[in-house]
Design a protein around this motif. Structure first.
Motif, PDB file in Angstrom:
ATOM      1  N   THR A 104       0.854  -1.193   0.000  1.00 45.30           N
ATOM      2  CA  THR A 104       0.000   0.000   0.000  1.00 45.30           C
ATOM      3  C   THR A 104       0.885   1.237   0.000  1.00 45.30           C
ATOM      4  O   THR A 104       1.813   1.334   0.801  1.00 45.30           O
ATOM      5  N   LEU A 105       0.594   2.164  -0.897  1.00 44.68           N
ATOM      6  CA  LEU A 105       1.323   3.445  -0.938  1.00 44.68           C
ATOM      7  C   LEU A 105       0.302   4.586  -0.969  1.00 44.68           C
ATOM      8  O   LEU A 105      -0.794   4.422  -1.511  1.00 44.68           O
ATOM      9  N   THR A 106       0.692   5.712  -0.390  1.00 47.49           N
ATOM     10  CA  THR A 106      -0.189   6.886  -0.493  1.00 47.49           C
ATOM     11  C   THR A 106       0.606   8.092  -0.966  1.00 47.49           C
ATOM     12  O   THR A 106       1.786   8.228  -0.662  1.00 47.49           O
ATOM     13  N   ARG A 165      10.741   5.572  -1.141  1.00 47.54           N
ATOM     14  CA  ARG A 165      11.215   4.704  -0.055  1.00 47.54           C
ATOM     15  C   ARG A 165      11.533   3.293  -0.523  1.00 47.54           C
ATOM     16  O   ARG A 165      12.170   2.527   0.172  1.00 47.54           O
TER      17      ARG A 165
END
Lengths: 273, 697
Positions: A104-106, A165
């Protein structure tokens, strides 16, 4: 302003808005549950979704390093077994070795956040940065249509915005990014969507404008494409028909269909002694 | 955000250390924890490496909301979850590696998760017959469902506390000092628990107790599975550690040394979930594994007046009260009612003051909570209707009624009986009339009854034209008759053996929610029926796997009637974030972990404040890790437990109150009996401390 300050956008809710603003309002702002069937043959539909779940779990287990023969020997569904064999054959072809399954990325989207839940992200240091999505539906869309789906636009955009990241702290250059759909029911056919700076900028503008539009729109109108309503659970609430559409014609996304069973384990205190 | 120095130690410093943070509720511990997460993200920690563990979903909401509101990149990705959810995830992923060692009879087949609602059904299916045959639980006067619940609860405690399920009966018996008849009941409870466990293992049914058992025995010792969590989540935050169970505490003993950083948050003087296996003493022992201990002792939630009230009540309860807050006037923080003799007067008084706060003092409705030791349907309904009359928005963490009591659900159940005569459960005429009344818009009770009388024959509905009396036809009207016919012809086309969930869904969508019918655009009815569809679907899926020959429809309808199924349950996405006045049992509000400005305590004279719920088959203290084997549970223990519980609840409520408490007291309770429970006595005694406390101001 329509949206609560903690609202989080996703490809699912944005696609719903694009398909039908009223559907977005009912589902995400009013959290309206409405118990209609999506398609005519719900038994087959349900089975198909279960197969999809089983397949996604198998892939995750495989990516976690569980032995192939152990996994393969437990599959009790021929169709899922075929999909899994196809995935073993080419599901990870040309996929870099640094892998993040179920990631999951935001990213920021104006005042809000934009969230993407990806089946797999794989990055080659200095090379390709792939977002992979396993599709188990019968329907394989035309590439030009899939390119316009919010999933394609959102996933690539979020990886470009928030993937640093995964890349040693460096933003991932857009030209390295590719969205790849892998189709289980089509012997592992693949649709690839590379990315570039122009598309990235266009996506950013489009998504921000869309979010602002949703936040400020005064009325959430019903879609003008009435045929969509056949596959929408809200059709009787909106006076847009009685019968669901045919499963054979369903082109929806299995990721956005039936909710998974909520585990009520955490509701233990609700027991009345 | 402004943080006290000690909060900063937790939130902004020591980001690579393991901290044990303790203090009373309302001193800013969770706030400091949330800030720490933001700080970790800012320092470049990937959100996927941060895990926030809470004892139940509701306790996680303040974390989720605050992190989302912060809009910090990555904040929405931070996982906030419970041990139960993690255990299920591990089990699903690593089942192929452990199945053969779990004792499940079908290791090659996938596990099945029945959930709470279906566990009740399974208990009845696997154990009910044996209870009848052997005349178990003779002399126990509680409903069969509550009996099942306590057997499930015993199994859960054995798993969470970590003792073999075969010891449930002997542990309970060894602490019992009453009649031998009750001791036999514990044998019965043991026999039922063993039967149920054996059946679950036979069918790969992983109920909560077996899930936790497998987590302890099979998953956690497996390096792959343990590493899946410990390698992934390098930064741990655990809130309300005292409300969690010895299983989690044991896991943390292994996990903490492998973490890069940790924050364990402990509410002192709490342990409100002890009846579910919470173990505050063991929770506190984890402090020894941390690098740093921080205690927050400055109230952040309570005003100085509420703090003075808290001080007085703590002294009354024999708790460490600390110095009297300077300038505090406890009397200003409490409203006693005028003379209320009867229960309805107390409710009127409550609603009047709630409405005054909302409409005249501009208090946000979400800043008001109305609590009682229990919130039975009658009390909730009385409050809801009166608040509606005064235009005060309200919400409730537990639905007002069981699903089967909702009129739209009763109607659907009746139509299902009509549509599926093979189930052999023809409804009675009264139910048919009620169902027609719900289903057809503009139909009134008299015409509904006339239709049922004239056209309900031999378990089926005849077409409208079968009414030969034209005056009767005209009285009912042809317009309504046309709708009636549409409904009947739809029912006549229902395929035999259509699964109930699909029937409910289709009948609702194609008939009942269409223009001219009773549920057209009825959004709340849609949500209720969606719950019914979920319940029926889950039942069908489980039962067809367990027993392909079973009569799913008839079984489901029977179970609903008996109250085993379709008791409404909370789904995670329905967790209440709305804005109204909260009506809730005191425990539910306490566990939501959100202070409010104004509290109304109802039924203050009720003995339910500070008394254990009657649970003859289980015992939270005796089945804990701290109970000395062979020791008897004495009246003095009961009294001490009651006093502790009362103090924890009453003081816990005050710590979550910013401005004022209103006391709802009536001389006679809901059942017309005079009530002088321990809270009322404590509050009367407290007045003395409030008076003398004034001198301290």
């Amino acid at each position: 302003m329509n949206l609560p300050e903690d609202f989080v956008f996703s490809q699912g809710n944005l696609q719903d808005y694009v398909d039908c603003p009223r559907r977005f309002e009912l589902k995400y702002l009013r959290r309206q549950r409405w118990p209609a069937a999506e398609v005519d043959d719900m038994a087959a539909f349900e089975r198909h979704l279960e197969q999809g779940d089983q397949f996604h779990r198998l892939v995750q287990q495989s990516l976690l390093g569980l032995p192939e023969e152990t996994l393969r020997s437990r599959i009790n569904d021929d169709e899922v077994a075929r999909w899994y064999d196809a995935w073993l054959a080419n599901g990870l072809a040309e996929v870099p070795a640094q892998r993040w399954p179920e990631l999951t990325l935001t990213a920021r989207l104006g005042k809000w956040l934009l969230l993407a839940k990806m089946d797999l992200v794989a990055i080659e240091p200095g090379g390709a940065a792939l977002v992979l999505d396993w599709k188990t539906g019968r329907h394989q869309p035309r590439p030009e249509r899939q390119a316009q789906r919010l999933q394609t636009r959102v996933y690539r955009y979020v990886l470009a915005e928030a993937g640093a990241r995964l890349n040693g702290g460096e933003a991932i250059d857009q030209t390295r990014i590719e969205m790849r759909y892998w189709y289980a029911q089509h012997e592992g056919d693949v649709l690839r969507f590379p990315y570039d700076e122009d598309q990235y900028k266009a996506d950013g503008r489009f998504l921000r404008d869309l979010a602002r539009e949703i936040d400020s729109c005064e009325v959430f109108p019903l879609t003008e494409e009435v045929r969509r309503c056949r596959f929408c659970v809200y059709r009787s609430l909106c006076d847009r028909g009685e019968q669901p559409g045919s499963l054979a014609e369903w082109e929806g996304d299995e990721d956005m269909a039936l909710p998974t069973d909520a585990l009520d384990i955490d509701a233990l205190d609700e027991i009345a002694f | 955000m402004y943080l006290l120095v000690k909060q900063q130690q937790v939130a902004r410093q020591n980001l690579d250390r393991k901290i044990f943070l303790e203090g009373l509720a309302g001193t800013g511990k969770t706030t400091a924890g949330i800030e720490r997460v933001k700080q970790l993200l800012q320092a470049g920690v990937p959100p996927s490496a941060i895990l926030v563990l809470v004892p139940q979903q509701a306790t996680g909401l303040p974390w989720q909301d605050a992190l989302r509101r912060s809009r910090a990149p990555g904040s929405a990705e931070v996982r906030v979850t419970t041990l139960g959810t993690l255990a299920r995830e591990l089990l699903e992923l690593f089942w192929p590696l452990i199945a053969a060692d779990t004792g499940c009879a079908q290791p090659l087949a996938p596990p099945r998760f029945p959930g709470l609602e279906l566990s009740q059904y399974l208990m009845r299916r696997f154990v009910g017959g044996e209870i009848e045959r052997r005349d178990y639980f003779r002399g126990v006067t509680i409903s069969r469902n509550r009996l099942y619940t306590q057997i499930v609860d015993n199994l859960n405690k054995s798993a969470l506390v970590g003792f073999p399920p075969e010891e449930i009966g002997s542990r309970l018996k060894s602490a019992w000092r009453g009649s031998s008849e009750q001791a036999f009941i514990y044998d019965d409870a043991q026999a039922c628990a063993s039967l149920f466990r054996a059946a679950c293992l036979r069918h790969n049914l992983i109920d909560f107790s077996l899930l936790i058992d497998i987590l302890r025995k099979n998953l956690w010792p497996l390096e792959n599975a343990r590493g899946y969590l410990t390698r992934r989540y390098r930064h741990l935050l655990v809130d309300n550690l005292e409300e969690d169970t010895p299983t989690l505490h044991d896991l943390l003993r292994d996990w903490l040394p492998q973490c890069h950083s940790a924050l364990l948050i402990h509410d002192n003087e709490a342990g409100l979930r002890r009846f579910l296996g919470a173990d505050p003493a063991q929770a506190h022992s984890l402090r020894a594994l941390c690098d740093l201990g921080v205690t927050l002792d400055r109230r952040r939630a309570m005003s100085v007046d509420v703090a003075a009230l808290h001080h007085a009540l703590a002294k009354t309860q024999g708790r460490e009260a600390g110095p009297m807050p300077k300038g505090g006037n406890g009397r200003a923080a409490i409203r006693w009612p005028g003379r209320a003799r009867w229960h309805p007067q107390m409710i009127d008084w409550t609603v009047e003051h709630v409405a005054r706060l909302v409409h005249e003092e501009d208090v946000a409705a979400r800043e008001i909570v109305v609590v009682a030791p229990f919130m039975p349907d009658a009390l909730r309904f009385a409050l809801q209707t009166r608040l509606d009359e005064r235009g005060v928005p309200h919400r409730s963490h537990r639905p007002s009624r069981a699903l089967r009591d909702e009129p739209e659900v009763r109607a659907l159940l009746t139509f299902a009986r009509l549509a599926q005569p093979a189930a052999g459960l023809a409804p009675d005429r009264f139910d048919v009339a009620s169902a027609l009344l719900s289903a057809i818009e503009d139909l009134d009770p008299i015409r509904a009854r006339l239709l049922a009388d004239a056209l309900y024959r031999d378990g089926g509905l005849l077409p409208f034209e079968h009414i030969r009396d034209t005056r009767l036809q005209q009285r009912i009207t042809f317009q309504l008759g046309e709708k009636y016919d549409r409904l009947c012809s739809w029912l006549a086309r229902v395929p035999a053996e259509q699964p109930l969930d699909l029937f409910f869904s289709a009948f609702f969508c194609e008939v009942m929610s269409q223009p001219g019918f009773g549920l057209h655009r009825r959004e709340s009815a849609g949500a209720t029926v969606a719950n019914l569809v979920d319940s029926a679907r889950n039942f069908r899926r489980l039962l067809t796997e367990l027993d392909p020959e079973a009569s799913v429809t008839a079984d489901y309808l029977r179970m609903v009637e008996e109250g085993v199924l379709a008791n409404q349950y909370l789904r995670d996405w329905e967790l209440d974030r709305s804005e109204g006045v909260l009506l809730a049992p005191a425990h539910t509000f306490l566990m939501s972990n959100r202070p409010v400005d104004y509290q109304f305590w109802l039924n203050v004279g009720n003995s339910g404040w500070g008394r254990r719920v009657y649970q003859p088959l289980t015992h939270p203290w005796v089945l804990s890790r701290h109970w000395e084997p062979g020791r008897k549970w004495l009246d003095a223990d009961e009294e001490a437990a009651g006093a502790e519980s009362l103090a924890n609840v009453a003081l816990g409520l005050l710590r979550r109150c910013r401005k004022r408490v209103y006391l709802g007291i009536s001389e006679y309770g809901e059942r017309g009996m005079e009530e002088r429970g321990p809270l009322l006595l404590a509050l009367h005694n407290m007045q003395h401390h409030l008076s003398s406390g004034a001198a301290d101001v």
